[in-house]
Design a protein around this motif. Structure first.
Motif, PDB file in Angstrom:
ATOM      1  N   SER A  80      17.353 -46.051  23.988  1.00 51.13           N
ATOM      2  CA  SER A  80      18.778 -46.295  24.245  1.00 51.13           C
ATOM      3  C   SER A  80      19.125 -45.581  25.538  1.00 51.13           C
ATOM      4  O   SER A  80      18.973 -44.358  25.637  1.00 51.13           O
ATOM      5  CB  SER A  80      19.644 -45.763  23.097  1.00 51.13           C
ATOM      6  OG  SER A  80      20.997 -45.692  23.517  1.00 51.13           O
ATOM      7  N   ASP A 113      21.165 -48.056  20.286  1.00 51.76           N
ATOM      8  CA  ASP A 113      22.486 -47.562  19.864  1.00 51.76           C
ATOM      9  C   ASP A 113      23.384 -48.677  19.342  1.00 51.76           C
ATOM     10  O   ASP A 113      24.422 -48.419  18.729  1.00 51.76           O
ATOM     11  CB  ASP A 113      23.179 -46.861  21.035  1.00 51.76           C
ATOM     12  CG  ASP A 113      23.261 -47.738  22.268  1.00 51.76           C
ATOM     13  OD1 ASP A 113      24.369 -48.137  22.641  1.00 51.76           O
ATOM     14  OD2 ASP A 113      22.198 -48.031  22.857  1.00 51.76           O
ATOM     15  N   SER A 173      22.055 -45.179  26.845  1.00 57.27           N
ATOM     16  CA  SER A 173      23.280 -44.390  26.738  1.00 57.27           C
ATOM     17  C   SER A 173      23.062 -43.055  26.021  1.00 57.27           C
ATOM     18  O   SER A 173      23.656 -42.039  26.379  1.00 57.27           O
ATOM     19  CB  SER A 173      24.371 -45.187  26.024  1.00 57.27           C
ATOM     20  OG  SER A 173      23.953 -45.556  24.724  1.00 57.27           O
ATOM     21  N   SER A 174      22.199 -43.036  25.023  1.00 54.05           N
ATOM     22  CA  SER A 174      21.955 -41.790  24.284  1.00 54.05           C
ATOM     23  C   SER A 174      20.615 -41.131  24.635  1.00 54.05           C
ATOM     24  O   SER A 174      20.229 -40.140  24.040  1.00 54.05           O
ATOM     25  CB  SER A 174      22.023 -42.050  22.776  1.00 54.05           C
ATOM     26  OG  SER A 174      21.119 -43.062  22.400  1.00 54.05           O
TER      27      SER A 174
END
Length: 210
Positions: free
Chosen positions: A176, A144, A178-179
């Motif tokens: 990633s 990301d 976070s995603s």
């Protein structure tokens, strides 16, 4: 998807790790590569592996049990510069002994920060894994943080560097935390390896116990 993830124990050496009756997958990378965040993302458990702003916080082999079926081993990051030299040497011996001699280790997931060009320490570590014939896969983290163009450029750079010495590239994942990119692919790969191994390990355990 992982439905159950539990911490089992922390060990100073591979001989102290849980009984080797389940397939085990180790996650390792240089300090601050995002290893704890990735493990927590895979397990969908925010605080399973401890994340920290201070590189090198993982100083033991931390073992987690996933779905009562397989083990995930969180290994200390190599290249940890904050510890005294003698302690760093101890880390390295612990890591290398674990990877070389842990009987139920199926695959090492080597995490690499996707923002950086190929690092000598990572390439040397891969060479050692290859020499010891240890199966491993590369997981590029922090996807990301890059544009898709930058990511592809860095990935191609890495592949070209590896192909200078490797006849065939290892399995490669991009991720990633976070995603949640890469989660299904990594877990799917582990599931595919576990398909026949889980029953084999159960048989081995039965033989040992009876």
């Amino acid at each position: 998807m992982i439905k159950k993830a539990e911490f089992v124990k922390s060990s100073q050496k591979y001989t102290d790790c849980p009984n080797p009756f389940k397939p085990e997958y180790a996650f390792i990378g240089r300090s601050n590569v995002g290893k704890s965040s990735l493990i927590n993302m895979l397990a969908e458990k925010k605080a399973l592996a401890k994340t920290s702003a201070t590189p090198g916080k993982t100083q033991l082999i931390n073992t987690f049990e996933m779905d009562d079926t397989w083990y995930l081993a969180d290994l200390p990051g190599y290249g940890f510069a904050k510890a005294p030299k003698g302690v760093r040497g101890g880390f390295n011996k612990m890591i290398y002994d674990y990877i070389e001699f842990r009987k139920n280790l199926v695959n090492v997931f080597l995490l690499i920060d996707s923002r950086h060009t190929p690092q000598k320490i990572d390439l040397q570590f891969m060479e050692w894994l290859g020499n010891k014939q240890i199966p491993f896969a590369i997981v590029f983290t922090k996807l990301d943080k890059l544009t898709s163009t930058q990511m592809q450029k860095n990935l191609n750079h890495y592949k070209n560097e590896l192909l200078k010495t490797w006849e065939e590239l290892p399995k490669i994942f991009t991720s990633s935390a976070s995603s949640k990119i890469g989660k299904l692919e990594i877990l799917g790969y582990i599931d595919s390896l576990n398909e026949h191994l889980v029953d084999e390990f159960k048989k081995e355990q039965y033989k040992k116990e009876y």
